[in-house]
Design an enzyme around this catalytic site. Structure first.
Site, PDB file in Angstrom:
ATOM      1  N   GLU A  43       0.911  -1.058  -0.213  1.00  0.00           N
ATOM      2  CA  GLU A  43      -0.284   0.227   0.138  1.00  0.00           C
ATOM      3  C   GLU A  43       1.050   1.450  -0.141  1.00  0.00           C
ATOM      4  OE1 GLU A  43      -2.786   0.373   3.497  1.00  0.00           O
ATOM      5  OE2 GLU A  43      -3.550   2.293   2.204  1.00  0.00           O
ATOM      6  N   ARG A 274       5.613 -13.368   9.435  1.00  0.00           N
ATOM      7  CA  ARG A 274       5.777 -12.074   9.139  1.00  0.00           C
ATOM      8  C   ARG A 274       7.439 -11.126  10.116  1.00  0.00           C
ATOM      9  NH1 ARG A 274       2.230  -7.789   8.509  1.00  0.00           N
ATOM     10  NH2 ARG A 274       3.523  -5.670   9.333  1.00  0.00           N
ATOM     11  N   LYS A 284       4.319   0.574   9.892  1.00  0.00           N
ATOM     12  CA  LYS A 284       4.514   1.601   9.362  1.00  0.00           C
ATOM     13  C   LYS A 284       3.828   2.741   9.574  1.00  0.00           C
ATOM     14  CE  LYS A 284       2.988  -0.215   5.005  1.00  0.00           C
ATOM     15  NZ  LYS A 284       2.607   0.035   3.390  1.00  0.00           N
TER      16      LYS A 284
END
Ligand code: ATP
Ligand code: MG
Length: 566
Positions: A43, A274, A284
């Protein structure tokens, strides 16, 4: 077993990770006509971090390994947080890491198709407009063990939903006034099946589609469909999406019903763990906060776990890829010791970095029996690990700088550096012995005096004489001033993402120490930004882009040894 032993073992027999095993099986079974297609779907709402590097190595790596293709797809369904600045940086960072995509796509390319699909679902009675607030909807969701409550709008006429959905895109509907929900099952044990929201109103221009759209699809209503439109075969993501997978499959199945011409093809989602690193914040949203609140100096601050920050810090793409390869991919969440990342860059720079001399906290050393005005050019090996890197020369003279901490006037027994009466070697030069010091009124040492033994230069009769310590040095006259930025871990706690305290209070006070009075050997005069060096006895450093013609600036990438983990 140490990390080192581990890497040695693994280099000899490369075993497949579980995703590679799945891909090989699919290929063997002739699935998708033998096509392998992946995508990396960031994104564009921030800069890529080391966690993304793990996903990139997987997505691009699998495609590379099996003759497939990997596309870059920007998951740009939330215009309020996204920006072209991020799009550009993401492209730059992927290429820096050493990967190339086949095509670039944007989820926003599919807004029309997704819209049409939503209308088909409404018409089929499989989606409805809910005019409740998001709080009310959340309240009715139930819990994993308790069924949810059906919305009073759930069974409204199709025509009503249709006309309201059209209105959601005209700008007349305020944000939050209504949403489109998929009508699935309010009692399903998977919470994501309880009539998930699939469209919402956002009255904010989109960085690519401008003001064309006011109704935007949610992640779950965009991701699988985008994979499908592009022909992705293996949609690889991280474990938090396991619970989304049934919904992913459901929407793909629905979509296939409207597209019988696509035959058997369908994308499948696979999840790996992850990357979580100790002393590192990987969200983020929080990284953005650090930048916006000025707690770091931008996304490329060398303390940031972003790829741009790591690059500025002196990390190499090879070290990052090697690190990712060593930690591997599993189906279990874990917290990886940041020392492993530090080990990877140390190992890489040990092989590549030129050895030079730099004194970070200088104090003057005067060799009283060395002739005034005399200068000797001493050969210095560039890298003992790599003969092909050759050597350079460093000027030796009567007045030198050594590291302040390498001298003690009254030293304990095991202090093998400079102290009155004790011989030490000056690297690449002579053995010297301290004879005294000069102090200022406050008792601070201003100058150290020593005598050298002219017979102890390399190649001379006494050159092999045993001394306990070797010090680095630079010549006062022949060295250059430099600023050295000593970076350390940004957070002072092991798992800053997992503590209830405000993460801003967990920032380490010592993550950056600036030494403005450093001196470096003349050979560094023409060093270029991002060039790597080993400052002998200190650590690995690179040239910061803040460097100007008159002022060299260096960043500490990593210390020579891991002093934190014994
Ligand atoms: P964050 O939670 O930091 O905001 P994100 O998952 O929202 O990250 P995206 O831009 O959506 O960021 O991520 C793009 C891809 O990178 C996704 O496939 C995601 O699974 C993967 N990814 C993100 N963070 C990590 C991580 N820490 N380790 C491995 N892969 C990650
Ligand atoms: Mg995400």
């Amino acid at each position: 077993m140490s990390f080192l032993e581990n890497s040695v073992n693994e280099e000899n027999k490369k075993s497949l990770n579980f995703i590679e095993a799945i891909v090989e099986k699919d290929l063997a079974e002739g699935k998708n006509d033998g096509r392998i297609q992946t995508r990396f779907p960031p994104e564009p709402n921030g800069y890529l971090h080391i966690g993304h590097a793990k996903a990139i190595c997987m997505d691009f790596g699998v495609a590379q390994e099996y003759g497939g293709i990997c596309n870059l797809r920007f998951d740009d369904t939330n215009p309020t947080k996204e920006d072209v600045e991020y799009v550009d940086s993401i492209m730059e960072d992927i290429q820096w890491l050493g990967f190339n995509w086949k095509d670039v796509y944007y989820a926003s390319d599919y807004f029309q198709q997704l819209w049409d699909f939503a209308i088909q679902l409404i018409k089929a009675g499989k989606a409805y407009i809910d005019e409740q607030s998001s709080e009310e909807i959340a309240k009715q969701k139930g819990t994993p063990t308790q069924p949810g409550i059906e919305s009073p709008y759930r069974n409204r006429p199709v025509e009503e939903s249709l006309s309201l959905f059209l209105k959601m895109n005209t700008g007349e509907i305020p944000e939050g006034a209504m949403v489109l929900r998929a009508k699935i099952d309010m009692a399903n044990p998977n919470m994501h099946f309880r009539d998930p929201i699939i469209y919402r109103v956002i009255n904010h221009p989109h960085h690519r589609t401008g003001s064309t759209w006011k109704a935007y699809p949610m992640y779950d209503f965009a991701h699988g469909q985008s994979d499908y439109f592009e022909g992705v075969t293996h949609s690889i993501c991280t474990l938090e999406f396991v619970v989304h997978r049934p919904l992913y499959d459901l929407f793909v199945d629905e979509l296939k019903e409207f597209r019988p011409e696509d035959g058997d093809y369908r994308p499948r989602q696979y999840e790996f763990n992850r990357l979580n690193l100790t002393y590192t914040m990987m969200s983020k949203r929080k990284l953005l906060q650090l930048v916006q609140e000025g707690l770091v100096n931008g996304w490329d601050d060398p303390r940031m776990p972003t790829l741009t920050g790591l690059r500025r810090r002196g990390y190499t793409p090879e070290a990052i890829r090697h690190f990712v390869d060593k930690i591997g991919y599993t189906k279990f969440e874990a917290l990886i010791d940041v020392a492993l990342l530090e080990h990877a860059i140390r190992e890489d720079l040990n092989a590549k970095a030129k050895r030079v001399s730099a004194v970070i906290d200088p104090v003057k050393l005067i060799i009283t029996n060395y002739p005034e005005g005399q200068v000797e050019m001493m050969p210095a090996v560039n890298n003992p690990e790599d003969e092909s890197m050759g050597s350079h020369e460093i000027a030796f003279a009567r007045e030198l700088y050594i590291e302040r901490e390498d001298f003690m006037e009254e030293a304990p027994k095991k202090f093998f550096r400079m102290t009155p009466g004790q011989e030490v070697r000056l690297k690449n030069a002579y053995i010297v012995k301290c004879t005294g010091v000069k102090k200022d009124a406050a008792g601070n040492i201003e100058e150290i005096y020593a005598e050298y033994d002219p017979q102890t230069k390399s190649g001379m009769p006494e050159s092999n004489r045993k001394v306990k310590g070797t010090l680095h040095w630079v010549s006062v006259e022949h060295s250059l001033p430099a600023e050295v930025r000593l970076y350390d871990r940004l957070f002072s706690v092991e798992n800053p993402g997992d503590v209830n305290t405000d993460f801003r209070e967990l920032l380490s006070p010592d993550s950056l120490i600036i030494k403005t009075g450093a001196r470096v050997e003349k050979d560094l005069e023409n060093a270029l930004p991002f060039e790597h060096f080993q400052f002998q006895r200190i650590g690995y450093f690179n040239v910061d882009p803040d460097t100007t013609a008159g002022k060299l600036v260096f960043n500490r990438t990593v210390s020579l040894k891991d002093s934190k983990n014994k």
